[in-house]
Design a protein around this motif. Structure first.
Motif, short mmCIF file in Angstrom:
data_model
loop_
_atom_site.label_atom_id
_atom_site.label_comp_id
_atom_site.label_asym_id
_atom_site.label_seq_id
_atom_site.Cartn_x
_atom_site.Cartn_y
_atom_site.Cartn_z
N PRO A 168 0.82 -1.21 0.00
CA PRO A 168 0.00 0.00 0.00
C PRO A 168 0.86 1.27 0.00
CG PRO A 168 -0.71 -1.54 1.71
CD PRO A 168 0.60 -2.03 1.20
N VAL A 169 0.47 2.25 -0.80
CA VAL A 169 1.10 3.57 -0.81
C VAL A 169 0.01 4.61 -1.06
CG1 VAL A 169 3.41 2.87 -1.58
CG2 VAL A 169 1.62 3.31 -3.29
N ARG A 170 0.29 5.84 -0.65
CA ARG A 170 -0.64 6.94 -0.95
C ARG A 170 0.14 8.25 -1.01
NH1 ARG A 170 -2.77 10.49 2.95
NH2 ARG A 170 -1.80 10.22 5.00
N TRP A 171 -0.39 9.19 -1.79
CA TRP A 171 0.18 10.52 -1.86
C TRP A 171 -0.28 11.33 -0.65
CZ3 TRP A 171 4.00 10.99 -5.11
CH2 TRP A 171 4.00 10.27 -6.30
N VAL A 172 0.61 12.14 -0.11
CA VAL A 172 0.30 13.00 1.03
C VAL A 172 0.24 14.44 0.55
CG1 VAL A 172 1.01 13.73 3.34
CG2 VAL A 172 1.50 11.40 2.56
N GLY A 173 -0.88 15.11 0.80
CA GLY A 173 -1.04 16.49 0.36
C GLY A 173 -0.21 17.46 1.17
N ARG A 174 -0.01 18.65 0.58
CA ARG A 174 0.86 19.65 1.21
C ARG A 174 0.32 20.07 2.58
NH1 ARG A 174 4.86 22.56 -0.92
NH2 ARG A 174 4.30 21.79 -2.99
N ASP A 175 -1.00 20.26 2.69
CA ASP A 175 -1.56 20.68 3.98
C ASP A 175 -1.34 19.62 5.06
OD1 ASP A 175 -2.41 23.00 2.81
OD2 ASP A 175 -4.50 22.34 2.53
N GLU A 176 -1.45 18.34 4.67
CA GLU A 176 -1.23 17.27 5.63
C GLU A 176 0.23 17.21 6.06
OE1 GLU A 176 -1.87 12.42 6.09
OE2 GLU A 176 -2.59 13.45 4.29
N VAL A 177 1.14 17.48 5.13
CA VAL A 177 2.56 17.50 5.47
C VAL A 177 2.82 18.56 6.53
CG1 VAL A 177 4.88 17.96 4.61
CG2 VAL A 177 3.30 16.61 3.23
N TRP A 178 2.29 19.75 6.31
CA TRP A 178 2.50 20.84 7.27
C TRP A 178 1.89 20.52 8.62
CZ3 TRP A 178 5.80 24.65 7.26
CH2 TRP A 178 6.31 25.13 6.05
N ALA A 179 0.72 19.89 8.59
CA ALA A 179 0.02 19.60 9.85
C ALA A 179 0.70 18.50 10.65
CB ALA A 179 -1.43 19.22 9.56
N LYS A 180 1.19 17.47 9.97
CA LYS A 180 1.74 16.31 10.67
C LYS A 180 3.24 16.40 10.91
CE LYS A 180 -1.72 12.85 9.37
NZ LYS A 180 -1.95 11.55 8.68
N GLU A 181 3.98 16.93 9.98
CA GLU A 181 5.44 16.96 10.10
C GLU A 181 5.97 18.33 9.68
OE1 GLU A 181 6.84 14.74 11.64
OE2 GLU A 181 5.81 12.82 11.33
N PRO A 182 5.80 19.35 10.51
CA PRO A 182 6.19 20.71 10.11
C PRO A 182 7.68 20.89 9.90
CG PRO A 182 5.58 20.61 12.44
CD PRO A 182 5.19 19.30 11.85
#
Length: 428
Positions: free
Chosen positions: A155-169
């Motif tokens: 399994p793989v999935r793309w991570v959106g920019r907003d999620e990147v900022w929220a989870k791993e700033p």
């Protein structure tokens, strides 16, 4: 020669390798001279793959005798204990490679084993980050391979920019992030302890400080089409005293890791001999040095570079959540070159800052190093030009010899699947 071995009941005693089992438990073969073999199986190498293989044989063949030979005073002191302790998902190695097949199967087996045996692990997940168009294309190739209907179960999935900022700033990813939710970490030491304990409980025998210095097929009278059909003689040198003795078995498995090519070359004809190359990986510890402390909740890897011999200097976590970085790739001449290189710190820092730009240089320090056994000097990790797959096979022209060569990453993840494959090669 006397060797220290561990009995199935866990009692330590000094015994001759040739007297571990009484003759009534040995397996007899006809030969020019009546001969009793000391063991049914000998597994050479006490790393995680050798331990898993030896344990698989005792689990599935409880009436057979199995000896595990390890040249060091303790098992698992080479590649198995000097790595990132990552449970890989199987992203990088191509649809049809043995690395992919065994990594995916091994991942499932390993998670199940750790859950059943209370071996510490965490399915923390992994982000692979791209900073430019070329790296984004590399992630797209991985995504296409995993998302296509190939039955790979990765399994793989793309991570959106907003999620990147929220989870791993703290993480920089200018172009893209691909997530592998099935990636995890494991306590490799606890895993090896569990495998060794099960092996001994099921009747297996461990001989430590026992370096293999020779392997020969036993002679047999009459027509013989396969070398080794009468069994194998393994010459062992006590690492402490230097004394040598010989132990025999019907089957031997070469799982010697950094020494596997040396064992192979003891038997193979000159034209069949191989060379092993040593890819040293330096690891770096992270200790906040007064500035902003970086906090990351998952593994972070740079996008793979085509033809590279490693996956880049990535961020991993240990079971306590502590951050560490590595490995880089440094070609060395000796598997004993294990001192971490302080002069490679600047190079590592530059690579890490591509995805963690706020990392304080004062927080990074050389920690430890490991050696990966490579079958090629420039063997790529990602399948393509120069790619070197695992070798797990019966050797043609021989009876009772299973050869494991080039078992590097994802060898830890694949260990239980490799053991399963070895047992099936032997017994169907």
């Amino acid at each position: 020669m006397a060797n220290v071995v561990t009995s199935p009941a866990g009692r330590r005693a000094t015994l001759s390798l040739l007297s571990v089992f009484p003759p009534s438990q040995s397996r007899s073969f006809s030969s020019t001279v009546p001969r009793c073999l000391d063991f049914d199986h000998i597994v050479i190498g006490g790393g995680v793959v050798g331990l898993a293989t030896a344990r698989r044989l005792t689990e599935k063949r409880p009436s057979a005798s199995t000896l595990l030979l390890e040249r060091h005073p303790q098992p698992g002191t080479e590649t198995s204990s000097r790595n990132s302790e990552v449970i890989h998902a199987g992203l990088y190695y191509g649809r049809d490679s043995l690395k992919t097949q065994l990594c995916i199967r091994g991942r499932h087996l390993l998670y199940d084993f750790c859950s059943a045996r209370a071996v510490p692990y965490k399915k923390v997940g992994k982000w692979i980050v791209a900073q430019n168009d070329a790296q984004h294309e590399a992630l797209e190739r991985i995504y296409d391979l995993c998302a296509a209907d190939h039955g790979l179960d990765v399994p793989v999935r793309w991570v959106g920019r907003d999620e990147v900022w929220a989870k791993e700033p703290f993480v920089r990813a200018d172009a893209a992030v691909l997530e592998s939710p099935e990636t995890g970490i494991v306590d490799a030491h606890a895993l090896m302890l569990a495998l060794r304990g099960l092996f001994e409980e099921e009747g297996g025998t461990v001989a430590l400080s026992s370096a293999v210095v020779g392997v020969e097929p036993l002679p047999r009278s009459g027509p013989q089409t396969q070398k080794g059909s009468a069994g194998w003689a393994v010459r062992v040198r006590d690492a402490q005293t230097g004394e040598e003795s010989t132990v025999t078995a019907a089957i031997f498995v070469n799982a010697a890791g950094l020494g596997a090519v040396d064992v192979h070359n003891m038997i193979a004809s000159p034209e069949q001999r191989r060379m092993l190359y040593y890819a040293k990986g330096n690891y770096f510890s992270y200790t906040p040095a007064g500035g902003p402390s970086i906090r990351v909740g998952r593994l972070v890897y740079p996008a793979p570079e085509p033809g590279a011999s490693g996956l880049g200097t990535h961020l991993t976590l240990d079971m306590a959540g502590r951050i560490r970085f590595g490995p880089d790739v440094e070609w060395v001449d000796s598997p004993d070159d294990l001192a971490p290189r302080a002069d490679r710190l600047d190079q590592a820092l530059a690579a890490i800052r591509q995805y963690l730009p706020s990392l304080d240089a004062r927080s990074l320090a050389p920690d430890y190093a490991g050696i990966r056994p490579k079958l090629g000097r420039q063997g790529a990790v990602v399948e393509g030009k120069g790619f070197q797959d695992f070798i797990v096979q019966k050797e043609e022209g021989y009876e009772g010899w299973i050869n494991l060569l080039g078992i590097e990453s994802p060898g830890l993840t694949s260990s239980l699947a490799i053991a399963e494959r070895v047992e099936r090669l032997l017994y169907g």
